[in-house]
Design an enzyme around this catalytic site. Structure first.
Site, PDB file in Angstrom:
ATOM      1  N   PHE A 167     -31.530  47.496  16.827  1.00 52.24           N
ATOM      2  CA  PHE A 167     -32.548  47.154  17.827  1.00 52.24           C
ATOM      3  C   PHE A 167     -33.302  45.872  17.475  1.00 52.24           C
ATOM      4  CE2 PHE A 167     -32.248  51.782  18.836  1.00 52.24           C
ATOM      5  CZ  PHE A 167     -31.964  51.651  20.188  1.00 52.24           C
ATOM      6  N   TYR A 227     -34.750  66.522  13.592  1.00 51.06           N
ATOM      7  CA  TYR A 227     -35.256  65.174  13.848  1.00 51.06           C
ATOM      8  C   TYR A 227     -36.754  65.186  14.170  1.00 51.06           C
ATOM      9  CZ  TYR A 227     -35.463  60.268  14.680  1.00 51.06           C
ATOM     10  OH  TYR A 227     -35.824  58.951  14.563  1.00 51.06           O
ATOM     11  N   THR A 271     -26.001  53.272  15.030  1.00 50.91           N
ATOM     12  CA  THR A 271     -26.385  52.166  14.142  1.00 50.91           C
ATOM     13  C   THR A 271     -26.159  52.674  12.726  1.00 50.91           C
ATOM     14  OG1 THR A 271     -28.688  52.853  13.883  1.00 50.91           O
ATOM     15  CG2 THR A 271     -28.226  51.346  15.715  1.00 50.91           C
TER      16      THR A 271
HETATM   17  P1  NAI Z   1     -30.658  49.313  11.580  1.00 49.56           P
HETATM   18  O1  NAI Z   1     -30.223  50.002  10.328  1.00 49.56           O
HETATM   19  O2  NAI Z   1     -29.625  48.757  12.476  1.00 49.56           O
HETATM   20  O3  NAI Z   1     -31.668  48.103  11.227  1.00 49.56           O
HETATM   21  C1  NAI Z   1     -32.537  48.147  10.149  1.00 49.56           C
HETATM   22  C2  NAI Z   1     -33.091  46.761   9.860  1.00 49.56           C
HETATM   23  O4  NAI Z   1     -34.085  46.880   8.823  1.00 49.56           O
HETATM   24  C3  NAI Z   1     -32.063  45.752   9.328  1.00 49.56           C
HETATM   25  O5  NAI Z   1     -32.374  44.481   9.857  1.00 49.56           O
HETATM   26  C4  NAI Z   1     -32.319  45.759   7.818  1.00 49.56           C
HETATM   27  O6  NAI Z   1     -31.954  44.567   7.154  1.00 49.56           O
HETATM   28  C5  NAI Z   1     -33.808  45.936   7.808  1.00 49.56           C
HETATM   29  N1  NAI Z   1     -34.348  46.469   6.555  1.00 49.56           N
HETATM   30  C6  NAI Z   1     -34.138  47.671   5.982  1.00 49.56           C
HETATM   31  N2  NAI Z   1     -34.867  47.791   4.849  1.00 49.56           N
HETATM   32  C7  NAI Z   1     -35.565  46.640   4.714  1.00 49.56           C
HETATM   33  C8  NAI Z   1     -36.498  46.153   3.769  1.00 49.56           C
HETATM   34  N3  NAI Z   1     -36.909  46.878   2.734  1.00 49.56           N
HETATM   35  N4  NAI Z   1     -37.001  44.906   3.947  1.00 49.56           N
HETATM   36  C9  NAI Z   1     -36.608  44.133   4.995  1.00 49.56           C
HETATM   37  N5  NAI Z   1     -35.755  44.557   5.932  1.00 49.56           N
HETATM   38  C10 NAI Z   1     -35.233  45.788   5.796  1.00 49.56           C
HETATM   39  O7  NAI Z   1     -31.593  50.352  12.311  1.00 49.56           O
HETATM   40  P2  NAI Z   1     -31.940  50.638  13.844  1.00 49.56           P
HETATM   41  O8  NAI Z   1     -31.189  51.827  14.280  1.00 49.56           O
HETATM   42  O9  NAI Z   1     -31.916  49.402  14.659  1.00 49.56           O
HETATM   43  O10 NAI Z   1     -33.442  51.132  13.667  1.00 49.56           O
HETATM   44  C11 NAI Z   1     -34.574  50.338  13.892  1.00 49.56           C
HETATM   45  C12 NAI Z   1     -35.705  51.237  14.368  1.00 49.56           C
HETATM   46  O11 NAI Z   1     -35.322  51.830  15.607  1.00 49.56           O
HETATM   47  C13 NAI Z   1     -36.019  52.393  13.405  1.00 49.56           C
HETATM   48  O12 NAI Z   1     -37.407  52.609  13.388  1.00 49.56           O
HETATM   49  C14 NAI Z   1     -35.318  53.577  14.067  1.00 49.56           C
HETATM   50  O13 NAI Z   1     -35.892  54.811  13.733  1.00 49.56           O
HETATM   51  C15 NAI Z   1     -35.546  53.233  15.529  1.00 49.56           C
HETATM   52  N6  NAI Z   1     -34.676  53.931  16.492  1.00 49.56           N
HETATM   53  C16 NAI Z   1     -33.320  54.051  16.268  1.00 49.56           C
HETATM   54  C17 NAI Z   1     -32.536  54.766  17.159  1.00 49.56           C
HETATM   55  C18 NAI Z   1     -31.062  54.917  16.960  1.00 49.56           C
HETATM   56  O14 NAI Z   1     -30.458  55.777  17.604  1.00 49.56           O
HETATM   57  N7  NAI Z   1     -30.442  54.118  16.132  1.00 49.56           N
HETATM   58  C19 NAI Z   1     -33.124  55.386  18.380  1.00 49.56           C
HETATM   59  C20 NAI Z   1     -34.519  55.113  18.559  1.00 49.56           C
HETATM   60  C21 NAI Z   1     -35.263  54.435  17.622  1.00 49.56           C
HETATM   61 NA    NA Z   2     -33.122  46.891  13.580  1.00 52.39          NA
END
Ligand code: NAI
Ligand code: NA
Length: 395
Positions: free
Chosen positions: A52, A234, A274
């Site tokens: 996202f 969850y 993701t």
């Molecule tokens: P993702 O794993 O694709 O992205 C995570 C991002 O965080 C990456 O850019 C990574 O480099 C960065 N990151 C992780 N640890 C870090 C650190 N210590 N310092 C700097 N950057 C760091 O995850 P996604 O799925 O896009 O999740 C993003 C948000 O969206 C989360 O809060 C998640 O709970 C939420 N979300 C996800 C859903 C899903 O189905 N995947 C649904 C609804 C919300």
């Molecule tokens: Na993200």
């Protein structure tokens, strides 16, 4: 080198630069025809390299020509060892953005640390002066607290009772029952420390006190709710407590931004494949059934479609359409009664034998491999590629 997927459990240890690049270019193409009216101009994205967060960066840059600073934590390549996918995504994004005359720079490191915050602050001061939007899209299993040095680990567990339900191993297609033991009290606190809102608030407090947030500044973080099927593990589990904390933080942030008429929001997004979500038990089975139903209804979305709708029909539209808890909802199509009723019906019938027919296991797998730049249409995986790709705006 020739790069092939090398999976271990729910992760893939390799990534393909050309596949990642194609994914990014496809997202850019999608956004180009959907400009945001009065969209953001100077945007900081925390967690900008995948999922996202990446979609938010692309939507800002190509929907309203915004200057973007991306913060992420990715592994650079070494000779003979490919980088992590977020590295290649960021390289592709910044290369294209620079060609198109857009400002795009990035910082690779631990966003939870004081050091990375200070580095980001300096870059904003030097290049942008002020930002008008901060997207907070971190997903991490661990956080080292910048003041105490304590390392917290988040867990995905139910609270109170053992949770038993079906899940699927999407590599093999085997559907089987799993049980997850309830967490300890400490697990709740640790998960809130990692995925709750404290770090988001710390970013805002720092940037506000340093006067780099412009009048009417907005910030948004992403949350999830999901169906009753996954509720115990969850939304009512450890991660749900962290999301409750994150959602409560949005209101505190709005309070702390009064002087500049700033606003903190949480957007509840749709379940998507993701790196973060494939590690959550039960979710892969739910997603494969959900994808099937939503694709049949022609309302399926990926990260880029979700964020485009978030910007163009909520954040920068007349009406945010907040729910009773003050949240933005772009999970509205996932949560439609008819969609959920169909998924629940299918859930009852889902077995190893029936899933290929009644679920979208193929779609799940394709999306999973796509995250790492594999199985992407138009890429010749037999061709030699250079793994040593640089991110042009990396500081
Ligand atoms: P993702 O794993 O694709 O992205 C995570 C991002 O965080 C990456 O850019 C990574 O480099 C960065 N990151 C992780 N640890 C870090 C650190 N210590 N310092 C700097 N950057 C760091 O995850 P996604 O799925 O896009 O999740 C993003 C948000 O969206 C989360 O809060 C998640 O709970 C939420 N979300 C996800 C859903 C899903 O189905 N995947 C649904 C609804 C919300
Ligand atoms: Na993200």
């Amino acid at each position: 080198m020739i790069i092939e997927p090398k999976t271990r459990g729910f992760i893939c240890l390799t990534a393909h630069p050309k596949g990642c690049e194609k994914n990014v270019l496809n997202q850019i193409e999608y956004i180009k025809s959907k400009p945001t009216k009065n969209g953001p101009k100077n945007v900081l994205v925390i967690g900008a390299s995948t999922g996202f967060g990446l979609a938010s960066r692309i939507t800002s840059a190509y929907g309203s020509k915004a200057a973007t600073i991306g913060v992420f934590f990715e592994k650079p390549p070494t000779e003979g060892r490919p980088a992590s996918p977020g590295w290649y995504n960021s390289a592709a994004f910044e290369t294209q953005a620079h060609k198109d005359g857009l400002y795009a720079k990035s910082i690779n490191g631990d966003a939870f640390s004081h050091e990375i915050k200070a580095q980001t602050l300096n870059l904003i001061k030097k290049d942008l002066g002020k930002i008008d939007m901060l997207i907070y899209s971190l997903a991490s299993p661990v956080r080292t607290h910048p003041d105490s040095g304590t390392r917290f680990k988040s867990v995905l567990k139910p609270i109170g009772d053992t949770f038993t339900n079906n899940t699927v191993d999407f590599h093999t297609g085997v559907v089987k029952e799993i049980s997850i033991e309830p967490c300890s009290d400490e697990d709740i606190d640790n998960t809130v420390a990692v995925m709750g809102g404290e770090d988001w608030q710390m970013w805002i407090d720092l940037l506000m006190s340093e006067n780099v947030l412009s009048e009417d500044f907005k910030t948004v973080a992403y949350s999830y709710i999901g169906p009753s099927l996954t509720e115990a593990v969850y939304r009512k589990g450890t991660i749900g407590r962290a999301k409750d904390h994150l959602e409560a933080t949005a209101f505190k942030i709005t309070d702390s931004l009064k002087a500049i008429n700033g606003k903190g929001y949480v957007s509840v997004n749709k379940a998507l494949v993701t790196q973060a979500s494939s590690a959550i038990p039960v979710i892969p089975l739910y997603i494969s059934l959900l994808y099937k139903v939503m694709k049949e209804e022609d309302i399926h979305e990926g990260c880029i479609e979700q964020i485009e709708r978030l910007f163009n029909e909520r954040l920068y539209a007349e009406d945010l359409q907040l729910d009773e808890a003050g949240r933005i909802r772009v999970d509205d199509w996932e949560m439609r009664d008819d969609i959920q009723a169909k998924v629940l019906e299918l859930w009852k019938e889902a077995t190893t034998e029936t899933l290929p027919e009644i679920g979208d296991l193929e779609g799940y797998k394709t999306d999973f491999f796509n995250l790492f730049g594999f199985n992407v249409d138009g890429i010749d995986y037999d061709k030699d590629v250079d793994e040593m790709v640089a991110i042009p705006g990396l500081q």
